[in-house]
Design a protein around this motif. Structure first.
Motif, PDB file in Angstrom:
ATOM      1  N   ASP A 156       0.851  -1.179   0.000  1.00  0.00           N
ATOM      2  CA  ASP A 156       0.000   0.000   0.000  1.00  0.00           C
ATOM      3  C   ASP A 156       0.889   1.231   0.000  1.00  0.00           C
ATOM      4  OD1 ASP A 156      -2.307  -1.417   0.028  1.00  0.00           O
ATOM      5  OD2 ASP A 156      -2.882  -0.944   2.095  1.00  0.00           O
ATOM      6  N   ALA A 200       1.400   1.023   5.073  1.00  0.00           N
ATOM      7  CA  ALA A 200       1.508  -0.406   4.791  1.00  0.00           C
ATOM      8  C   ALA A 200       2.050  -1.174   5.987  1.00  0.00           C
ATOM      9  CB  ALA A 200       2.400  -0.639   3.575  1.00  0.00           C
ATOM     10  N   ASP A 259       5.081   2.944  -2.091  1.00  0.00           N
ATOM     11  CA  ASP A 259       4.927   1.608  -2.676  1.00  0.00           C
ATOM     12  C   ASP A 259       5.903   1.419  -3.831  1.00  0.00           C
ATOM     13  OD1 ASP A 259       3.666   3.485  -4.231  1.00  0.00           O
ATOM     14  OD2 ASP A 259       1.959   2.218  -4.761  1.00  0.00           O
ATOM     15  N   GLU A 307       1.707  -5.419   3.759  1.00  0.00           N
ATOM     16  CA  GLU A 307       0.497  -4.612   3.710  1.00  0.00           C
ATOM     17  C   GLU A 307      -0.379  -5.038   4.876  1.00  0.00           C
ATOM     18  OE1 GLU A 307      -1.487  -5.490  -0.027  1.00  0.00           O
ATOM     19  OE2 GLU A 307      -0.410  -7.390  -0.032  1.00  0.00           O
TER      20      GLU A 307
END
Length: 279
Positions: free
Chosen positions: A9, A13, A184, A201
């Protein structure tokens, strides 16, 4: 052993929590790991306490690099494991010098061969966007000023690229290293080899063979010499099957702040990652 922690993410994350717990787990198993964060940033508004905490000492670093440094073996300073740190501020309705929408870069700290160097957005300074406490706390008198994208690109070539290359060499030379990516982005250091990769994540960690992950990253970018563009995790893992997928427990603030408790909570994922690296 060189391990990469990337995020599935873009935001939240759990990379830093996972990385700090991994460092604690490795130390518990007899390794002497060092954590690295190639790039990081703070927002003057949203991360104000963190900005003030480092600024009070005339320094610029973030809590992620500080946590990694504290969890590493030996005496490690945040600036030495995080060569580039950026300070932003929100500027609603304004496009910044680097094309950023709704926020503007104020100051970068780049770790040079002789120590920290600073790069200042001259336009932001001229517009009064640099807060007085930033101007007063950081040693900016001799900082490099940039007022155009072309000027910034020149500084990138002169200072940022060599800083990243030095860090990549250090990662490769460190017997046990843990590199945390940013946002990311699939690979934060183009020239660093990795033995295994954890894509983290909320709720899970996917474990990948390092060589295959890097090969997929090359394919996603079009080849090994086209690394100017950063590749996203989704583009890379879409070409691969993970060696394993391990569930991650949700942790409260108290547990997240204790590396040993994180190491206990995510022990299965850490074991799978080390096993992948030693294949």
């Amino acid at each position: 052993m060189r391990l990469l922690v990337a995020g599935g993410d873009r935001v939240d994350a759990g990379k830093t929590t996972f990385s700090v717990g991994l460092l604690a787990s490795l130390r518990r198993d007899g390794y002497a790991p060092v954590g690295f964060k190639p790039r990081a940033g703070n927002d003057y508004w949203f991360d104000h306490d963190d900005v003030r905490a480092s600024g009070d000492a005339g320094r610029l670093y973030g809590k992620d690099a500080q946590k990694l440094a504290a969890a590493s073996a030996g005496d490690v300073e945040p600036e030495t494991i995080n060569p580039v740190h950026r300070l932003w501020r929100p500027t609603p309705g304004k496009t910044g010098l680097l094309g950023e929408s709704g926020r503007t870069f104020l100051v970068d700290r780049v770790t040079g061969e002789a120590g920290p160097e600073f790069v200042v957005n001259a336009d932001a300074e001229a517009e009064g966007l640099l807060p007085d406490e930033v101007l007063d706390s950081l040693p900016l008198d001799d900082a490099r000023r940039v007022d155009s994208l072309s000027g910034f690109n020149e500084v990138m070539r002169e200072r940022y690229v060599p800083a990243a290359e030095r860090l990549a060499r250090r990662v490769a030379a460190t017997e046990t290293s843990v590199v945390e990516s940013y946002a990311d982005i699939a690979v934060p250091l183009s020239d660093a080899p990795f033995d295994a990769v954890a894509v983290v994540e909320p709720g899970r960690a996917r474990i990948y063979d390092g060589a295959r992950y890097l090969k997929a990253r090359e394919a996603a970018s079009g080849g090994p010499r086209e690394g100017q563009l950063e590749e996203y995790v989704d583009s890379v893992v879409g070409m691969l099957e993970p060696l394993s997928t391990v569930g991650l427990r949700a942790l409260g603030n108290e547990a997240r702040g204790n590396p040993e408790r994180v190491a206990d909570a995510h022990a299965e994922a850490y074991d799978a990652l080390v096993e992948a690296a030693e294949r």
